[in-house]
Design a protein around this motif. Structure first.
Motif, short mmCIF file in Angstrom:
data_model
loop_
_atom_site.label_atom_id
_atom_site.label_comp_id
_atom_site.label_asym_id
_atom_site.label_seq_id
_atom_site.Cartn_x
_atom_site.Cartn_y
_atom_site.Cartn_z
N THR A 103 -5.69 1.07 3.28
CA THR A 103 -6.12 1.07 4.68
C THR A 103 -4.97 1.46 5.60
OG1 THR A 103 -7.70 -0.67 4.16
CG2 THR A 103 -7.15 -0.37 6.49
N HIS A 131 -15.42 4.82 2.22
CA HIS A 131 -15.17 3.42 2.60
C HIS A 131 -14.89 3.40 4.10
CE1 HIS A 131 -12.82 -0.37 2.77
NE2 HIS A 131 -13.38 -0.68 1.62
N SER A 133 -12.58 2.28 5.61
CA SER A 133 -11.17 2.57 5.93
C SER A 133 -10.86 4.06 5.87
CB SER A 133 -10.23 1.78 5.01
OG SER A 133 -10.43 2.16 3.69
N ASN A 183 -16.43 3.45 -4.16
CA ASN A 183 -16.43 2.04 -4.54
C ASN A 183 -17.82 1.43 -4.58
OD1 ASN A 183 -16.33 2.24 -1.60
ND2 ASN A 183 -16.25 0.01 -1.62
N ASP A 208 -8.45 9.54 -1.06
CA ASP A 208 -8.46 8.08 -1.11
C ASP A 208 -8.60 7.69 -2.57
OD1 ASP A 208 -9.10 5.43 -1.24
OD2 ASP A 208 -10.71 5.49 0.26
N GLN A 211 -9.92 3.64 -5.72
CA GLN A 211 -10.70 3.27 -6.91
C GLN A 211 -10.40 4.16 -8.11
OE1 GLN A 211 -12.53 0.65 -7.27
NE2 GLN A 211 -12.59 -0.02 -5.14
N SER A 231 -3.88 1.28 -3.23
CA SER A 231 -3.44 -0.11 -2.98
C SER A 231 -2.90 -0.71 -4.27
CB SER A 231 -4.63 -0.97 -2.55
OG SER A 231 -5.23 -0.45 -1.39
N HIS A 233 -2.98 -3.85 -5.16
CA HIS A 233 -3.79 -4.95 -5.72
C HIS A 233 -4.95 -4.46 -6.57
CE1 HIS A 233 -7.36 -4.90 -2.98
NE2 HIS A 233 -6.53 -4.25 -2.21
N LYS A 234 -5.30 -3.17 -6.43
CA LYS A 234 -6.41 -2.64 -7.25
C LYS A 234 -5.90 -2.08 -8.56
CE LYS A 234 -9.37 -1.72 -3.39
NZ LYS A 234 -10.55 -2.55 -3.22
N1 PMP Z 1 -11.09 2.96 -0.09
C1 PMP Z 1 -11.82 2.55 -1.14
C2 PMP Z 1 -12.62 3.55 -1.92
C3 PMP Z 1 -11.83 1.21 -1.50
O1 PMP Z 1 -12.57 0.79 -2.52
C4 PMP Z 1 -11.06 0.29 -0.74
C5 PMP Z 1 -11.07 -1.18 -1.06
N2 PMP Z 1 -12.32 -1.72 -1.32
C6 PMP Z 1 -10.31 0.78 0.32
C7 PMP Z 1 -10.34 2.12 0.62
C8 PMP Z 1 -9.45 -0.12 1.15
O2 PMP Z 1 -8.44 -0.69 0.37
P1 PMP Z 1 -7.52 -1.88 0.92
O3 PMP Z 1 -8.46 -2.91 1.45
O4 PMP Z 1 -6.79 -2.35 -0.30
O5 PMP Z 1 -6.64 -1.32 1.96
#
Ligand code: PMP
Length: 414
Positions: A103, A131, A133, A183, A208, A211, A231, A233-234
């Motif tokens: 994000t 997403h 974001s 996602n 992006d 995923q 990210s 954490h993913k």
């Molecule tokens: N883009 C996609 C495709 C996502 O799946 C996600 C998280 N669900 C995000 C952006 C945002 O990621 P974050 O919340 O870790 O910044």
């Protein structure tokens, strides 16, 4: 789903599970079955231990100290950048900017690229399956620069309608920003083709990769993308750390995103000189422990082998798709030919929140809602889906439990 991928028959998920202490959790007397991996992945012991080691033995601020601990922290933090660079095959660490996550990385590009390159009437292309974001930062930027968003639609299988793509380009187009793996639909988009077409118009592309980073080998040089974001954490690393990869020639030209310590070379009241890349985009004390934990996560994945992971997860996807398709009341949302290990579904006349709640009583963690992709829900005229997303620590046996859990849900509501 890609049936042509080689199946990883020898993948030992049971052994892998021993690396993830949280998977031993009991939920109301049942074994935890964690199918919410698209929201965040669990952390292997090596990541947890590495963060502990950092705080016990290495904690200090980076870049500003000459003392022992500061030198260690700086060295480890910069080593992490090197690991990220190698993991995605960037050409230089100058192209690796640490952020809070996907994000923040997209917000950074939207702000800085926008301020540098976008003027009134310019256009940005995104898709209908982004997403939030990868929508809202562009809306904010468009509002600020008086620019316009153009949307590439997808069909009812959840595949982008590429015939429409080239029609969106004109002399006002300035950037394309596209999700690699959706996602909420699981669709793997043909990003190489998307990038190549944009480049034929000399337009840069942001991918992006939130995923895709944990499911497939990413080579930014081979893809040719101009920006790639993900990210920590993913990808089995800590929260609060993420990565912006950007081509040096673009990052060099872009204005800073935030001001503060570390992003400057010198400050006077009359003139401030910004720091070199990547520090120009890293104002303030960064998430040092996060970056170091991310390094450990990427090394862990590299040791297992991302191709092995990818084919085992594909095997889980094929198994789950076949299994869930046997339930007459269940409809899968997102039936693209190429999919990551994500299944979104709806059940006749049962709200996803009820499905999620009942499955939770069985120890099964799924996500319900719009998954921050409201335009996708709007496309299918549904308020929400239930989403099961798989990792290489999941097993077919767990998918059997999900199948049984869904049968229970149907029984409760019948
Ligand atoms: N883009 C996609 C495709 C996502 O799946 C996600 C998280 N669900 C995000 C952006 C945002 O990621 P974050 O919340 O870790 O910044």
């Amino acid at each position: 789903m890609n049936n042509s991928k080689k199946i990883a028959v020898n993948f030992n998920a049971q052994k892998i599970r021993e690396d993830f202490p949280i998977l031993n959790t009991r939920v109301r007397g049942k074994n935890l079955i964690y199918f919410d991996n698209a929201a965040t992945t669990q952390k292997p012991s090596c990541v947890i231990e590495r963060i502990k080691k950092y705080y016990e033995h290495e904690n200090s601020n980076v870049h500003r100290g000459v003392h022992y601990l500061s030198e260690i922290a700086t060295h480890e933090y910069e080593n992490s950048r090197e690991t990220v660079k190698n993991f995605i095959n960037a050409t230089s660490t100058e192209e690796i900017v640490f952020t809070r996550g996907t994000t923040e990385a997209i917000n950074l590009v939207a702000y800085s690229f926008g301020k540098t390159f976008i003027s009134e009437g310019d256009e940005i292309i995104i898709t209908e399956m982004e997403h939030h974001s990868n929508i809202v930062p562009w809306q904010l930027m468009c509002e600020d620069r008086k620019a316009k968003l153009k949307i590439l639609p997808f069909d009812d299988n959840g595949e982008l309608i590429l015939d429409e793509y080239e029609k969106l380009f004109n002399e006002k187009t300035k950037l394309v920003s596209v999700v690699h793996i959706s996602n909420s639909l699981g669709t793997i988009n043909p990003i190489k083709q998307i990038i190549d077409i944009a480049h034929s118009y000399a337009i840069p592309v942001l991918i992006d990769g939130a995923q895709s980073i944990m499911h497939s080998k990413i080579d930014v040089q081979d893809l040719g993308c101009d920006f790639f974001v993900f990210s920590g954490h993913k990808v089995y690393g800590p929260t609060g750390i993420g990565v912006l990869y950007g081509k040096k020639e673009l990052l060099d030209q872009m204005v800073p995103y935030q001001g503060g310590g570390d992003m400057i070379k010198s400050v006077t009241f009359s003139k401030t000189i910004y720091n070199d890349l990547p520090y120009k985009f890293e104002a303030g004390t960064p998430n040092i422990a996060g970056a170091i934990g991310l390094k450990s996560a990427l090394e862990y994945l590299t040791n297992i082998g991302i191709e092995q992971i990818s084919s085992y997860e594909n095997e889980l996807l094929i198994y789950a798709t076949e299994k869930l398709s046997q339930i007459p009341q269940l409809k899968i949302i997102g039936t693209a030919k190429e999919k990551g290990p994500i299944i979104s579904f709806i059940l006749d006349n049962i709200h996803p929140h009820d499905i999620g709640t009942i499955l939770d009583y069985e120890g099964i963690a799924v996500r319900t809602g719009h998954h921050c992709t409201q335009p996708v829900m709007e496309h299918f005229k549904i308020p929400a889906t239930t989403r099961a997303s798989f990792s290489f620590y999941n097993t077919k046996e767990e998918i059997d439990f999900l199948f049984e859990g869904i049968q229970k849900v149907i029984k409760v509501f019948s």
